[in-house]
Design an enzyme around this catalytic site. Sequence first.
Site, mmCIF file in Angstrom:
data_model
loop_
_atom_site.group_PDB
_atom_site.id
_atom_site.type_symbol
_atom_site.label_atom_id
_atom_site.label_comp_id
_atom_site.label_asym_id
_atom_site.label_seq_id
_atom_site.Cartn_x
_atom_site.Cartn_y
_atom_site.Cartn_z
ATOM 1 N N ASN A 252 -71.410 -34.855 69.332
ATOM 2 C CA ASN A 252 -72.100 -35.683 68.955
ATOM 3 C C ASN A 252 -72.267 -37.255 69.538
ATOM 4 O OD1 ASN A 252 -69.924 -34.849 67.766
ATOM 5 N ND2 ASN A 252 -70.792 -36.162 66.332
ATOM 6 N N GLY B 246 -64.135 -30.641 67.048
ATOM 7 C CA GLY B 246 -65.330 -30.056 66.957
ATOM 8 C C GLY B 246 -65.053 -29.725 65.551
ATOM 9 N N GLU C 79 -59.719 -32.614 65.049
ATOM 10 C CA GLU C 79 -59.973 -33.459 64.475
ATOM 11 C C GLU C 79 -61.956 -32.435 64.342
ATOM 12 O OE1 GLU C 79 -59.602 -36.677 64.283
ATOM 13 O OE2 GLU C 79 -57.917 -36.574 64.837
ATOM 14 N N CYS D 267 -69.437 -37.023 62.780
ATOM 15 C CA CYS D 267 -68.757 -36.282 61.587
ATOM 16 C C CYS D 267 -68.351 -37.443 60.290
ATOM 17 C CB CYS D 267 -67.105 -35.834 62.287
ATOM 18 S SG CYS D 267 -67.033 -37.130 63.116
ATOM 19 N N GLU E 267 -71.407 -28.823 56.276
ATOM 20 C CA GLU E 267 -71.456 -29.999 56.371
ATOM 21 C C GLU E 267 -72.964 -30.103 56.917
ATOM 22 O OE1 GLU E 267 -68.810 -30.768 59.974
ATOM 23 O OE2 GLU E 267 -69.349 -32.820 60.018
HETATM 24 P P1 NAD Z 1 -67.888 -27.229 68.420
HETATM 25 O O1 NAD Z 1 -66.742 -26.748 67.182
HETATM 26 O O2 NAD Z 1 -68.807 -25.983 67.960
HETATM 27 O O3 NAD Z 1 -67.672 -27.419 70.255
HETATM 28 C C1 NAD Z 1 -66.418 -28.427 69.954
HETATM 29 C C2 NAD Z 1 -65.596 -27.648 71.140
HETATM 30 O O4 NAD Z 1 -65.822 -26.352 70.589
HETATM 31 C C3 NAD Z 1 -67.306 -27.905 72.650
HETATM 32 O O5 NAD Z 1 -66.201 -27.859 73.568
HETATM 33 C C4 NAD Z 1 -67.360 -26.248 72.899
HETATM 34 O O6 NAD Z 1 -67.151 -26.302 74.151
HETATM 35 C C5 NAD Z 1 -66.268 -25.220 72.014
HETATM 36 N N1 NAD Z 1 -65.850 -23.750 72.010
HETATM 37 C C6 NAD Z 1 -67.831 -23.929 71.243
HETATM 38 N N2 NAD Z 1 -67.007 -22.490 70.536
HETATM 39 C C7 NAD Z 1 -65.558 -22.148 70.894
HETATM 40 C C8 NAD Z 1 -65.518 -20.591 70.576
HETATM 41 N N3 NAD Z 1 -65.709 -20.211 70.087
HETATM 42 N N4 NAD Z 1 -63.926 -20.533 71.364
HETATM 43 C C9 NAD Z 1 -63.449 -21.995 73.070
HETATM 44 N N5 NAD Z 1 -64.060 -23.224 72.228
HETATM 45 C C10 NAD Z 1 -65.357 -22.727 71.678
HETATM 46 O O7 NAD Z 1 -68.726 -28.582 67.433
HETATM 47 P P2 NAD Z 1 -69.404 -29.458 68.076
HETATM 48 O O8 NAD Z 1 -71.438 -28.338 67.465
HETATM 49 O O9 NAD Z 1 -69.370 -29.981 69.581
HETATM 50 O O10 NAD Z 1 -69.760 -30.484 67.060
HETATM 51 C C11 NAD Z 1 -69.873 -31.042 65.703
HETATM 52 C C12 NAD Z 1 -68.442 -30.329 65.498
HETATM 53 O O11 NAD Z 1 -66.894 -31.393 65.836
HETATM 54 C C13 NAD Z 1 -69.030 -31.045 63.549
HETATM 55 O O12 NAD Z 1 -68.272 -29.816 62.162
HETATM 56 C C14 NAD Z 1 -68.167 -32.449 63.765
HETATM 57 O O13 NAD Z 1 -67.926 -32.910 62.094
HETATM 58 C C15 NAD Z 1 -67.125 -32.340 63.861
HETATM 59 N N6 NAD Z 1 -67.045 -33.203 64.983
HETATM 60 C C16 NAD Z 1 -65.425 -34.020 64.708
HETATM 61 C C17 NAD Z 1 -64.957 -35.327 65.173
HETATM 62 C C18 NAD Z 1 -63.994 -36.007 64.491
HETATM 63 O O14 NAD Z 1 -63.247 -36.215 65.038
HETATM 64 N N7 NAD Z 1 -63.035 -35.480 63.656
HETATM 65 C C19 NAD Z 1 -66.427 -35.907 65.856
HETATM 66 C C20 NAD Z 1 -67.018 -35.602 66.275
HETATM 67 C C21 NAD Z 1 -67.190 -33.847 65.513
#
Ligand code: NAD
Length: 456
Positions: free
Chosen positions: A114, A187, A209, A243, A333
């Site tokens: 994001n 994520g 995070e 997030c 969320e």
């Molecule tokens: P996501 O968890 O789908 O993906 C994050 C990362 O994990 C990506 O690089 C992806 O390739 C990898 N990934 C996805 N599925 C996986 C699996 N099964 N096994 C291993 N790796 C995997 O998250 P997203 O859609 O990229 O981001 C959205 C989420 O992230 C929201 O919940 C948001 O609140 C959170 N977020 C948190 C912060 C923070 O700083 N706390 C910042 C941004 C986003």
Amino acid sequence: MDLGNLLKQQRDYFNSDETKAVSFRIEQLKRFKHVLKENEDLFYKAIYEDFGKSEFETYVTELSLVYHEISSYIKNTPKWSKQKRVSTSLVNFPAKSYIIPEPLGNTLVIGAWNYPYQLSLLPAITALAAGNTVILKPSELPTKTSAVMAELINSNFPKNYFHVVEGGVDVTTELLNHRFDKIFFTGSTKVGKIVYQAAAKHLTPVTLELGGKSPTFVLADTNIKMTAKRIVWAKFLNAGQTCVAPDYILVEKSIEIPFLEALKTEIESHYDQKYSDAPNYLQIINTTNFERLVKLIDQDKLYFGGNTNKDARFISPAILNNVAFDDDVMKDEIFGPILPVISFSNLDDAIQKVKDQPRPLSCYIYSKSNTKIKKILKEVSFGGGAVNDSLMHLSNSKLPFGGVGLSGIGAYHGKTGFDTFSHQKSILHKSFWLEPNLKYSPYSDMKLRIIKWLMG
Ligand code: NAD
């Protein structure tokens, strides 16, 4: 790519101790800043192609934070990496005690989509400042931004020091099979659990995070116009794909109507309701998320906005009213431009409702009453937040950024980030000129009395 071999190269390089020299780290940070500055246009182009993010928003919400943090690490790394003297207890006399901050070693940074630059590059540069090697795995969803980071980093830094590995779930899964000295993941909570389990197999420390539903309290004594202005900016920035965006509003019943009107006025003065090429509003990242979000717009509760255009993955800012905690929109969320508003008459009840949910990443309170602000801050647990503002706590790198409970483990930004990627090696350094007999046998009552006195 042979990831095992890549990691071995990084392990060998770390063991050469070259990354530990402060002068080396500063040189690399300067080089990184230079590479970013020289190629800024490529970064803007890539992110615009991925989801229509403007140069303005990209600079303000991504690159400026990265530049600021690099400058701060260039300035502070000598100080933060320095050995620190601490006092020594009398029982160890004669000795000195000190703490040596040292890099953890080979680190893995996994980014979210994001804020694709900020969420990948900030932890990566923090890890480098602390003297580690880095393998960075950006999110695969924004393909262009992932590619531009890979191209620029991989052509400007040696592979055994700092390398970008692109890919999706399969690549991340393979990376997670290897033993790192630190994993920094940004994520979803769902994937955070997968990362945590994989790290546990190697006892690798993690920073997670994650996300959550961040509540926003709007109390009757607030400045309604200013509150609406700040919330609308924070919620619809990045089309709600933030997030720490206010996920939902808890507004005091007595100001519900004027507050809703103020939100509407504020949206109308900043955002188009029809899709256009207006550079100040983003697309939804992909069709899956677009369709998920459209389903959350309950037409019976739609107070304002919510126009959609599937081809453009466009959803105009939407406000839902009369929302209840068991509505679909309150289950997970939202992560999109939909703002549910729930009214309450009793602050204790509203606080209790929030406490019944998993602990959120952020919470915002709009009020002029210090008593009520303090009450909410004391009673509600959340990662971090702001009073009479939203999101902007992130702009102060002196505030550690991270979640609590299901919204995350650990924190970063500024000195906290530097410590997150460091181990504090504790040393008691004795001298040879005296060795009291106290701890040695034969034991005696007198020795015990002296030890008890010394230890308090
Ligand atoms: P996501 O968890 O789908 O993906 C994050 C990362 O994990 C990506 O690089 C992806 O390739 C990898 N990934 C996805 N599925 C996986 C699996 N099964 N096994 C291993 N790796 C995997 O998250 P997203 O859609 O990229 O981001 C959205 C989420 O992230 C929201 O919940 C948001 O609140 C959170 N977020 C948190 C912060 C923070 O700083 N706390 C910042 C941004 C986003």
